[in-house]
Structure formats: structure tokens, C-alpha cells
Design a protein around this motif. Structure first.
Motif, short mmCIF file in Angstrom:
data_model
loop_
_atom_site.label_atom_id
_atom_site.label_comp_id
_atom_site.label_asym_id
_atom_site.label_seq_id
_atom_site.Cartn_x
_atom_site.Cartn_y
_atom_site.Cartn_z
N MET A 1 22.01 -9.63 9.35
CA MET A 1 22.46 -8.29 9.00
C MET A 1 22.38 -7.40 10.24
SD MET A 1 20.97 -5.77 6.06
CE MET A 1 22.09 -4.62 5.36
N SER A 2 23.27 -6.45 10.29
CA SER A 2 23.28 -5.52 11.41
C SER A 2 22.51 -4.24 11.06
CB SER A 2 24.72 -5.18 11.78
OG SER A 2 25.36 -4.53 10.70
N VAL A 3 22.29 -3.44 12.07
CA VAL A 3 21.60 -2.16 11.87
C VAL A 3 22.52 -1.23 11.09
CG1 VAL A 3 20.64 -0.16 13.07
CG2 VAL A 3 20.23 -2.47 13.95
N GLN A 4 21.96 -0.62 10.07
CA GLN A 4 22.72 0.28 9.20
C GLN A 4 22.10 1.67 9.24
OE1 GLN A 4 25.50 -0.80 7.38
NE2 GLN A 4 25.18 -2.64 8.63
N TRP A 5 22.95 2.69 9.20
CA TRP A 5 22.49 4.08 9.08
C TRP A 5 22.41 4.40 7.61
CZ3 TRP A 5 19.84 7.87 10.62
CH2 TRP A 5 20.05 9.16 10.16
N ASN A 6 21.26 4.90 7.15
CA ASN A 6 21.05 5.31 5.76
C ASN A 6 20.96 6.83 5.76
OD1 ASN A 6 19.99 6.04 3.26
ND2 ASN A 6 18.82 4.14 3.07
N LEU A 20 12.29 -5.05 5.72
CA LEU A 20 13.05 -3.96 6.27
C LEU A 20 12.32 -3.29 7.44
CD1 LEU A 20 15.74 -2.56 5.59
CD2 LEU A 20 14.44 -0.90 4.27
N ALA A 21 12.96 -3.30 8.60
CA ALA A 21 12.49 -2.53 9.76
C ALA A 21 13.25 -1.21 9.74
CB ALA A 21 12.77 -3.29 11.05
N ARG A 51 16.01 -5.16 18.56
CA ARG A 51 17.32 -5.29 17.90
C ARG A 51 17.67 -4.01 17.16
NH1 ARG A 51 16.77 -10.36 14.30
NH2 ARG A 51 18.56 -9.40 13.28
N LEU A 52 16.68 -3.40 16.52
CA LEU A 52 16.89 -2.14 15.82
C LEU A 52 17.28 -1.05 16.82
CD1 LEU A 52 16.70 -0.43 13.21
CD2 LEU A 52 14.25 -0.20 13.65
N GLU A 58 24.06 1.46 19.83
CA GLU A 58 25.46 1.14 19.53
C GLU A 58 26.07 2.15 18.55
OE1 GLU A 58 28.95 -0.46 20.19
OE2 GLU A 58 27.13 -1.03 21.25
N HIS A 59 25.29 2.53 17.55
CA HIS A 59 25.75 3.52 16.57
C HIS A 59 26.05 4.85 17.26
CE1 HIS A 59 25.97 5.44 12.58
NE2 HIS A 59 25.36 6.46 13.16
#
Length: 90
Positions: A1-6, A20-21, A51-52, A58-59
């Protein structure tokens, strides 16, 4: 899974092996102030935090925004990765 913005929790998330990190943020216009990075004990030492951090960088690039690192991990990440400094707010 990739890093996601919540956006509801104002944090970045990376799920690894069902754990979850997270990276908590204060959100400003075109800026994410990263205040805290937390990786579950079971995942520490495996590069998950890096990675996070790379996903956060990248975001910011994709959104043409900036990052202000406040937590010690993110400050150290930018010291170790000069190629990521283009998204620093300072």
C-alpha cells in the motif's frame, strides 16, 4: 500500500502488514506541518518511517505544497535526504 493522506484526521497513513504508521500534521494552505511520526513497535527498524516520509514528500510535490518538519524524525529525514529538500517550507 502507498502513503495516503487522511484529511479527516489530518494525517498521512501507511499500512504495512495490517498495522498503521502515521504522521500527524497541522494543515495550512499549501503546507503540511508534520508534528509527529509514529510506527508500531512491530514495524520499527524496517524502514517504514522512511517510506512514510518519502510518501509525504511525494504528496507535497504532487500538490505543489510545502512541508514544515517539526518532529525529530522528519527533521532527521530531510538532513539525510537532501534530494527531498525542494519541498521544505524554509
Amino acid at each position: 500500500m502507498s502513503v495516503q493522506w487522511n484529511p479527516k484526521r489530518e494525517r498521512f497513513e501507511l499500512e504495512v502488514d495490517g498495522k498503521l504508521a502515521i504522521a500527524d500534521c497541522i494543515v495550512r494552505p499549501d503546507e503540511w506541518v508534520v508534528t509527529h511520526v509514529e510506527v508500531p513497535n512491530e514495524l520499527r527498524g524496517g524502514g517504514v518511517a522512511s517510506r512514510l516520509a518519502a510518501g509525504i514528500v511525494e504528496h507535497a510535490r504532487e500538490k505543489q505544497g510545502k512541508i514544515t518538519p517539526v518532529c525529530s524524525f522528519m527533521v532527521a529525514y530531510f538532513q539525510r535526504h537532501p534530494e527531498a529538500r525542494d519541498v521544505l517550507s524554509y
